[in-house]
Write a protein that holds these residues in place. Structure first.
Motif, PDB file in Angstrom:
ATOM      1  N   HIS A 208      31.202 -50.228  24.679  1.00 47.59           N
ATOM      2  CA  HIS A 208      32.031 -50.408  25.875  1.00 47.59           C
ATOM      3  C   HIS A 208      31.233 -50.131  27.146  1.00 47.59           C
ATOM      4  N   LYS A 211      29.282 -53.226  28.121  1.00 45.95           N
ATOM      5  CA  LYS A 211      30.153 -54.235  28.723  1.00 45.95           C
ATOM      6  C   LYS A 211      30.530 -53.859  30.150  1.00 45.95           C
ATOM      7  N   ILE A 212      30.745 -52.572  30.398  1.00 44.12           N
ATOM      8  CA  ILE A 212      31.082 -52.127  31.749  1.00 44.12           C
ATOM      9  C   ILE A 212      29.927 -52.385  32.707  1.00 44.12           C
ATOM     10  N   LYS A 238      39.986 -52.531  31.725  1.00 43.05           N
ATOM     11  CA  LYS A 238      40.319 -52.601  30.304  1.00 43.05           C
ATOM     12  C   LYS A 238      39.274 -51.887  29.454  1.00 43.05           C
ATOM     13  N   GLN A 239      37.998 -52.049  29.802  1.00 40.15           N
ATOM     14  CA  GLN A 239      36.946 -51.366  29.046  1.00 40.15           C
ATOM     15  C   GLN A 239      37.033 -49.850  29.228  1.00 40.15           C
ATOM     16  N   HIS A 240      37.318 -49.405  30.453  1.00 42.19           N
ATOM     17  CA  HIS A 240      37.499 -47.966  30.687  1.00 42.19           C
ATOM     18  C   HIS A 240      38.700 -47.433  29.899  1.00 42.19           C
ATOM     19  N   ARG A 242      39.813 -48.603  27.066  1.00 44.09           N
ATOM     20  CA  ARG A 242      39.459 -48.535  25.646  1.00 44.09           C
ATOM     21  C   ARG A 242      38.661 -47.273  25.344  1.00 44.09           C
TER      22      ARG A 242
END
Length: 395
Positions: A208, A211-212, A238-240, A242
Motif C-alpha cells: 500500500h 501505491k501511495i 482509499k490506500q490510507h 486500507r
C-alpha cells in the motif's frame, strides 16, 4: 461504562444529497462560530453562539438554507466547538494530561465529515435507523447493540465511505484468566514480544505504501481543482484507509487475545513523539500504532476486569538480566541477543526486556522475589565483545 459500536452503511443517491447538505450546514455553523470567537475579545458562551450562528442566521438570506436540515446536529456542532475550546484552555493551564491540545481549526470540505444526532434526532426502526430529515438508512449489522444508544454520529471519510457510530452503555464482563500476568515489549518488525516467549509480527504495509507514493507523484502533476486530481486524491485516501483498517484489525485481535488470557497486563510507557524525530525510523514507528494498542488494552482490561499497568519509560528493561539481575549497561539497537557475564544465560533482547517489564510491575507493588542486587553496573557493551553479545539481523 460507555463504548462505541461502528457500522458501515450505503445510502441511496437521494440520501447522499441530503447527507452532503447536512455535512455542509454542520461545517458552516462550526466555521461561523469559530470566526466569531476569533473576533471577540472574550469567548462567547455556547448558548450565545447557538443563538447567533443558528437561530439568527436562519432569518438571513445568506444562511436561510440552514432550516432545511435537522437542528440537533447544528446545536451539537456548536457544543463540540465549546468542548474543543475547554480542552484547549485546560491544556494551556496544564490541567489536561497528555499532549497539548491546539487551538480549534476551521473545517474543510475535503476532510472527513461528521454530524451527531442526540436522542430525539434518531430512532431505531427494525433493522434500519431513522435520521431526522434524512430518512431510514440500513447499516450492515455485524453485531447487536447491547443497549439503547444515547447518540449516533454519521461519518463520511475521505474515501467517501459512510458509517454510523453509536454510543452505548455496556456492563463489565468478569471472567477468569488462565495466566496471572504478562509483560509486553513493543517493537517495529516484531510488533510485540511477550514475557512468555510468544511473538506477534507486524502486518506488511509495503504494498500500500508503494501505491501511495505512486499516486502522490501523480497528484503533484495534476491541476488543482480538476476532476482527475480529485479522483487521485480519493485513491490515495482509499490506500490510507486500507492501511488503517489492516492495522486496526490486527490490534483488535491481538489486544483481545492478550486481555482474555491474562489477569494483569504490563506495558512500557514509550515516548513515541520523541522517537519519531528519528528520520530513519519515523515512518515505520508511525505505522505501528503503539498508542492505539495501549488504548485498546486499557479499555478492554476495564471491560473484562483485568489489571492494566504502565511502567516508567526510564526503567532500564534492556540493560538488566531477567534471571540474576546483573546490569550490563546500554546496548546498540543492532544487538539482538545478550549473554550475561554473571550467570552465563543467553537472552533474546526483546524477550529479556518483556520479562523485565513484567517484573517491574511486581517491584513497584513491593512483592518482588528478588533481593537487592549487589552487582555493579558495567560499561556500555560494544559489538566487538563476542563473549557478551551476539549480533543478529536488525529488528
Amino acid at each position: 461504562m460507555k463504548a462505541r459500536y461502528k457500522f458501515r452503511f450505503y445510502p441511496t443517491d437521494q440520501q447522499q444529497q441530503r447527507l452532503a447538505q447536512l455535512f455542509g450546514c454542520v461545517r458552516v455553523v462550526w466555521n461561523d462560530a469559530l470566526a466569531i470567537c476569533k473576533r471577540s475579545e472574550k469567548k462567547p458562551s455556547s448558548g450565545d453562539l447557538q443563538k447567533r450562528v443558528i437561530t439568527q442566521a436562519k432569518k438571513t438570506e445568506e444562511r436561510a438554507w440552514l432550516s432545511e436540515v435537522s437542528n440537533i446536529p447544528l446545536q451539537q456542532s456548536v457544543a463540540d466547538l465549546d468542548t474543543a475550546f475547554k480542552n484547549f484552555f485546560a491544556s494551556c493551564k496544564g490541567k489536561r494530561k497528555g499532549r497539548k491540545v491546539g487551538y480549534p481549526r476551521f473545517k474543510k470540505r475535503t476532510n472527513s465529515q461528521s454530524a451527531r444526532f442526540r436522542i430525539g434526532g434518531f430512532s431505531l426502526k427494525g433493522q434500519g435507523v431513522y435520521l431526522a430529515k434524512i430518512g431510514i438508512v440500513n447499516p450492515i449489522w455485524s453485531r447487536e447493540l447491547p443497549s439503547v444508544p444515547s447518540s449516533v454520529t454519521v461519518i463520511k471519510d475521505c474515501a467517501n465511505r459512510y458509517f454510523l457510530s453509536f454510543v452505548v452503555e455496556i456492563n463489565p464482563v468478569i471472567s477468569e484468566a488462565k495466566n496471572q500476568s504478562i509483560g509486553i515489549d513493543l517493537g517495529i518488525k516484531t510488533f510485540a514480544v511477550m514475557s512468555n516467549g510468544s511473538k506477534a509480527e507486524s502486518p506488511n504495509y509495503s504494498k500500500h505504501e508503494r501505491k501511495i507514493r505512486k499516486l502522490q507523484k501523480k497528484l503533484a502533476r495534476q491541476q488543482k481543482g480538476s476532476k482527475r486530481r480529485n479522483k487521485t486524491r480519493i485513491g490515495i485516501a482509499k490506500q490510507h484507509n486500507r492501511i488503517a483498517d489492516t492495522r486496526k484489525d490486527f490490534l483488535h485481535k491481538l489486544s483481545t487475545k492478550i486481555v482474555s488470557e491474562n489477569q494483569a497486563i504490563v506495558l512500557e510507557d514509550l515516548n513515541v513523539s520523541g522517537m519519531v524525530k528519528n528520520r530513519r525510523l519515523a515512518r515505520s514507528i508511525s505505522l505501528q500504532g503503539w498508542r492505539e494498542f495501549r488504548t485498546l488494552c486499557e479499555a478492554k482490561s476495564e471491560k473484562f476486569g483485568r489489571a492494566f499497568h504502565v511502567i516508567n519509560r526510564w526503567e532500564p528493561t534492556s540493560q538488566i538480566c531477567s534471571d540474576c539481575g546483573f546490569i550490563w549497561g546500554k546496548l546498540e539497537l543492532k544487538v539482538r541477543s545478550v549473554r550475561c557475564l554473571k550467570c552465563g544465560t543467553e537472552h533474546d533482547r526483546d524477550e529479556n526486556a518483556a520479562k523485565n517489564i513484567e517484573s517491574s510491575r511486581h517491584r513497584a507493588l513491593g512483592d518482588s522475589k528478588r533481593t537487592q542486587r549487589q552487582s555493579k553496573t558495567t560499561f556500555v557493551a560494544s559489538v566487538s565483545e563476542v563473549s557478551r553479545i551476539t549480533v543478529a539481523s536488525a529488528r
